[in-house]
Design an enzyme around this catalytic site. Structure first.
Site, PDB file in Angstrom:
ATOM      1  N   PRO A  47       0.812  -1.228   0.000  1.00 45.48           N
ATOM      2  CA  PRO A  47       0.000   0.000   0.000  1.00 45.48           C
ATOM      3  C   PRO A  47       0.845   1.278   0.000  1.00 45.48           C
ATOM      4  CG  PRO A  47       0.130  -0.890   2.234  1.00 45.48           C
ATOM      5  CD  PRO A  47       0.896  -1.840   1.350  1.00 45.48           C
ATOM      6  N   ASP A  86      -2.084   2.886   2.293  1.00 45.79           N
ATOM      7  CA  ASP A  86      -1.493   3.038   3.627  1.00 45.79           C
ATOM      8  C   ASP A  86      -2.023   4.350   4.199  1.00 45.79           C
ATOM      9  OD1 ASP A  86       0.092   2.752   5.843  1.00 45.79           O
ATOM     10  OD2 ASP A  86       1.923   2.358   4.727  1.00 45.79           O
ATOM     11  N   TRP A 520       4.547   0.453   9.458  1.00 46.30           N
ATOM     12  CA  TRP A 520       5.164  -0.678   8.741  1.00 46.30           C
ATOM     13  C   TRP A 520       4.621  -2.013   9.263  1.00 46.30           C
ATOM     14  CZ3 TRP A 520       7.723  -0.034   4.379  1.00 46.30           C
ATOM     15  CH2 TRP A 520       8.287   1.214   4.114  1.00 46.30           C
ATOM     16  N   GLN A 556      12.799  -1.440  -0.028  1.00 45.38           N
ATOM     17  CA  GLN A 556      11.845  -2.239   0.741  1.00 45.38           C
ATOM     18  C   GLN A 556      12.450  -3.536   1.286  1.00 45.38           C
ATOM     19  OE1 GLN A 556       9.072  -1.009   1.759  1.00 45.38           O
ATOM     20  NE2 GLN A 556       9.394   0.838   0.545  1.00 45.38           N
ATOM     21  N   TRP A 560       9.034  -3.048   3.592  1.00 45.95           N
ATOM     22  CA  TRP A 560       7.883  -3.939   3.453  1.00 45.95           C
ATOM     23  C   TRP A 560       8.274  -5.408   3.336  1.00 45.95           C
ATOM     24  CZ3 TRP A 560       4.897  -5.671  -1.264  1.00 45.95           C
ATOM     25  CH2 TRP A 560       3.641  -6.177  -0.900  1.00 45.95           C
ATOM     26  N   LYS A 593      19.252  12.509  -7.329  1.00 48.58           N
ATOM     27  CA  LYS A 593      17.897  12.136  -6.955  1.00 48.58           C
ATOM     28  C   LYS A 593      16.904  13.089  -7.627  1.00 48.58           C
ATOM     29  CE  LYS A 593      15.057  11.290  -2.841  1.00 48.58           C
ATOM     30  NZ  LYS A 593      15.013  11.332  -1.365  1.00 48.58           N
ATOM     31  N   LYS A 596      11.517  17.725  -7.055  1.00 54.05           N
ATOM     32  CA  LYS A 596      10.565  18.720  -7.582  1.00 54.05           C
ATOM     33  C   LYS A 596      11.159  20.111  -7.520  1.00 54.05           C
ATOM     34  CE  LYS A 596       6.078  16.538  -6.739  1.00 54.05           C
ATOM     35  NZ  LYS A 596       4.815  16.609  -5.974  1.00 54.05           N
TER      36      LYS A 596
END
Length: 781
Positions: A47, A86, A520, A556, A560, A593, A596
């Site tokens: 999620p 999530d 988590w 992850q 996750w 990276k 924005k």
């Protein structure tokens, strides 16, 4: 029979037309419904938060999570694809604080926890429409209508069941440890979260401070620190047992420090005189005068003495470590079981308490300057430098973390580590090196998992404590809570659960502990909670566990993938998934990276509108990013895919349609044993491509699966069509010309069928024009 083809097609416009076709004909739903009763291929979707818009970091795993289920569906399996959200945690709270113009725990509590939580609820699903629109535009088929949400009562109740099972298995305990802590968020982080926020290079003051040896005139230990704010909490000094130390005379004062560090403090050996040498093991139990007066009474408990620690080195500083057990793991372990209490004179936002009256109310790092000046004024500062080092920051708000002693609830990883390692041994990882490398190493060194958070918008830990005795009860369901309290909670959030109390056998009152669960934990429990297991869907869950396939980014492995593995090993002694495809990061063209604020990449929606989803999907999937390596994104790269793969495929299709319409070609019957060697060759190549793609797709190796498709498009255009043109240009309709038409038709259909999971739009468009009435209405059926 065939519709004319625009040789200068706009692929984005064509894709929009296909999206409308899929929606109008309900093709996604049909692709699952017609396979009812077939073998199932189980997929779990991790999620995301819906408080922000999807970006390239979501596009890569999102595309992988579309291709594999499409492929398995076309192989005849039923693949349910359920999206999830999530909804809890600090990312949501942080967003809400910004909206409300408040900051920190005190401000939230002043605002009102119930009101704050309801405000969080109101923004959790803010961008779900945008997510649905963008994910759908990318060509991903996933069930948004039957999505799961971690804030739904049924989901939350299953989480309570998971906590209760851990409690029953004695895998849950309350402990007091040194943990990474975010002052801005006022809560601990688990060790696996450290890597999510990343380490940043920061400049901190580095001090060498002198500690007066008690009962020895003009003699001092020199100790080094990069955290001046911890000096008021100093309770000991630690030396390496095998390190060689010297006592030197410098003017009228004597200093003790590591011999190997002398050159860092003195350019010329003539500046000092060595009086004596010692091993660190000879220098234990020596008393010194407290640097600050705040905890001087603890001398009676054994504080303000020297100890040995194997972690002390001579790489930095003086070889003597200032030890404050409330603010460092090594410090804590050094004084553990000595009878010296842990002092941690800071409150939840890491401001000094009244225990340190001179700095009370100051944020600890803001006190550095005043502490350094005081040490200088009192003649205790020997040397001051600036120290550049890598320091962990919060993954949620980017604030620098503090290590501090704090009480938390933990999952005992030590008890289940063998089961976790055994589970990992059963998992197929793509790329394979993740298994024994990044993930395997992480499991080997895994520590107990801190699962409690001192926050508000989350799933309350279902543990009630008596306010009069030591009794604790873990509640595993709403019905059990109702039996004890008479109250059935329709909403399990903190501001409701905290109101529920019930009597203890001692006559006291059982009240819920204040913490909520790490978000988590909730995502790691999604295999159970999305099904409201074990309260509902018990047989369905047990038939769909573990998953056949999951996919997310490399980060992850400590997020996750890790929490899924912990809970599955703890609850079922099993992996939670059988295959995991791990992707790398998508970076900006300059290798930095994507940001924005820096505007160093093109808006993904603009990319889709300019080049089309097929070109972007192929660019991403036919790269090392699907092998857990980083990819530098560029519009030029997508443009090159369009030019070298997508357009040549369209040109081959356009060539066929143009001449087939002129000659009114009927594709039946298809060739079995064509006479022309070119036809036999290209059909053989199509079969080879098919077998190679199937083999690689079965192993979820997308980059290797795509390579034969790309190669075949080149062979089709630059060899078969180029060398067969005259056969299509003939004025007559002899058998050789008919064979060429039938062969080209057959291999085009084979190509678009094989490529459909990867580039679903152009393949659908071609198929819809080439199909006859006996064929399924969509290539994806």
């Amino acid at each position: 029979m065939f519709n004319p083809v625009d040789p200068k097609v706009s692929f984005p416009e064509m894709e929009e037309k296909i999206l409308a076709f899929w929606k109008e004909r309900d093709i996604f739903r049909k692709s699952i419904a017609i396979r009812e009763g077939a073998e199932e291929y189980v997929f779990y979707d991790g999620p995301p938060f819906a408080t922000g818009l999807p970006h390239f970091g979501h596009f890569v795993p999102g595309t992988i999570k579309d291709i594999i289920p499409r492929y398995q569906t076309m192989r005849g399996r039923k693949v349910d694809r359920r999206f999830g959200w999530d909804c809890h945690g600090l990312p949501v709270e942080y967003e809400m604080e910004k909206e409300l113009g408040i900051s920190g725990k005190k401000a939230i509590e002043d605002y009102g926890i119930a009101k704050f939580n309801e405000s969080c609820r109101s923004i959790v699903l803010r961008y779900t429409k945008e997510w649905r629109s963008i994910v759908t535009r990318l060509g991903r088929w996933v069930d948004f209508d039957n999505d799961y949400k971690t804030m739904e009562p049924e989901y939350m109740e299953s989480i309570w069941w998971v906590v209760h099972r851990l409690w029953e298995k004695e895998l849950l305990y309350e402990g007091y440890y040194i943990l990474p802590y975010c002052p801005r968020c006022s809560t601990v982080l688990s060790n696996h979260e450290l890597n999510l926020g990343g380490y940043k290079d920061v400049h901190d003051p580095s001090l060498t401070v002198k500690f007066k040896v008690r009962d020895e005139a003009d003699t001092y230990f020199l100790a080094w620190t990069t955290t001046p704010w911890t000096l008021p909490s100093n309770l000991a000094l630690t030396l390496g047992p095998d390190v060689e130390y010297v006592k030197i005379r410098d003017g009228v004062e004597n200093y003790i420090l590591a011999k190997d560090r002398l050159a860092a403090y003195y350019r010329d050996p003539q500046e000092y005189e060595v009086l004596k040498s010692f091993k660190g093991s000879e220098l234990t139990g020596i008393s010194y005068e407290p640097l600050f007066p705040y905890f001087k009474d603890l001398a009676a408990a054994g504080a303000f003495k020297t100890f040995n620690g194997d972690y002390v080195t001579t790489e930095d500083g003086t070889g003597i470590v200032h030890t404050a057990p409330g603010f460092g793991e090594d410090d804590y372990n050094t004084l553990k079981d000595t009878g010296i209490p842990v002092v941690c004179p800071v409150e939840s936002e890491c401001k000094f308490t009244e225990e340190v009256p001179d700095y009370a109310g100051l944020f600890v790092k803001d006190a550095d300057k005043a502490i350094i000046q005081r040490l200088k004024d009192e003649g205790k500062l020997v040397k001051r430098d600036s120290y550049l080092h890598s320091y962990p920051h919060c993954w949620r708000c980017s604030s620098p973390l503090i290590y501090r002693a704090i009480s938390s609830w933990f999952v005992d990883i030590g008890k289940i580590k063998k089961s976790m390692l055994a589970a990992n041994a059963k998992i197929s990882w793509v790329p394979s090196h993740v298994k024994e490398g990044r993930f395997g190493n992480w499991l080997e060194n895994a520590r107990d998992w801190a699962i409690s958070r001192n926050r508000y918008w989350g799933n309350p830990i279902p543990i009630w404590k008596c306010d009069s005795c030591t009794e604790k009860v873990c509640i595993g369901s709403r019905e059990v809570l109702k039996e004890k309290s008479g109250i059935f909670l329709e909403d399990l959030h903190k501001h409701y659960a905290d109101e529920v109390t019930f009597p203890c056998s001692c006559g006291g009152t059982m009240r819920r502990i204040p913490e909520v669960l790490d978000c988590w934990f909730e995502s790691g429990a999604m295999p159970y909670a999305q099904n409201h297991y074990p309260f509902e869907n018990k047989e369905h869950f047990e038939a769909h566990f573990p998953a056949d396939f999951i996919s997310e980014g490399l980060d992850q492995t400590r997020g996750w993938f890790y929490t899924l593995t912990i809970l599955a090993a703890a609850l079922f002694d099993s992996p939670a998934f059988n295959t995991c495809v791990v992707n790398g990061l998508v970076l900006a063209e300059d290798g930095k990276k994507m940001s924005k604020s820096a505007r160093n990449y093109t808006d993904p929606v603009k990319v889709l509108n300019n080049f089309g989803a097929d070109a972007l999907r192929l660019f991403l999937m036919n790269s090392s990013v699907v092998k857990a390596e980083d990819l530098k994104y560029s519009d030029e790269g997508v443009r090159e895919v369009l030019k070298s793969i997508i357009i040549p495929l369209w040109n081959a299709y356009s060539f066929f349609i143009t001449y087939a319409r002129i000659d009114n070609f009927d594709p039946s019957p298809l060739p079995e044993n064509p006479e022309n060697p070119l036809d036999r060759w290209i059909m053989s190549e199509a079969e080879r491509m098919t077998q190679e793609v199937i083999a690689w797709m079965d192993g979820c190796d997308l980059q290797k699966a795509i390579a034969p498709m790309v190669e075949f498009i080149d062979l089709l255009n630059n060899w078969y069509i180029r060398r067969s043109r005259r056969r299509f240009w003939k004025s007559g309709n002899d058998e050789d010309k008919a064979g060429a038409y039938r062969t080209l038709y057959r291999v085009l259909m084979r190509l678009v069928t094989i490529a459909a999971p990867v580039i679903p739009f152009i393949t659908e468009e071609i198929y819809l024009n080439l199909r006859d009435e006996t064929m399924p209405e969509s290539i994806h059926l």
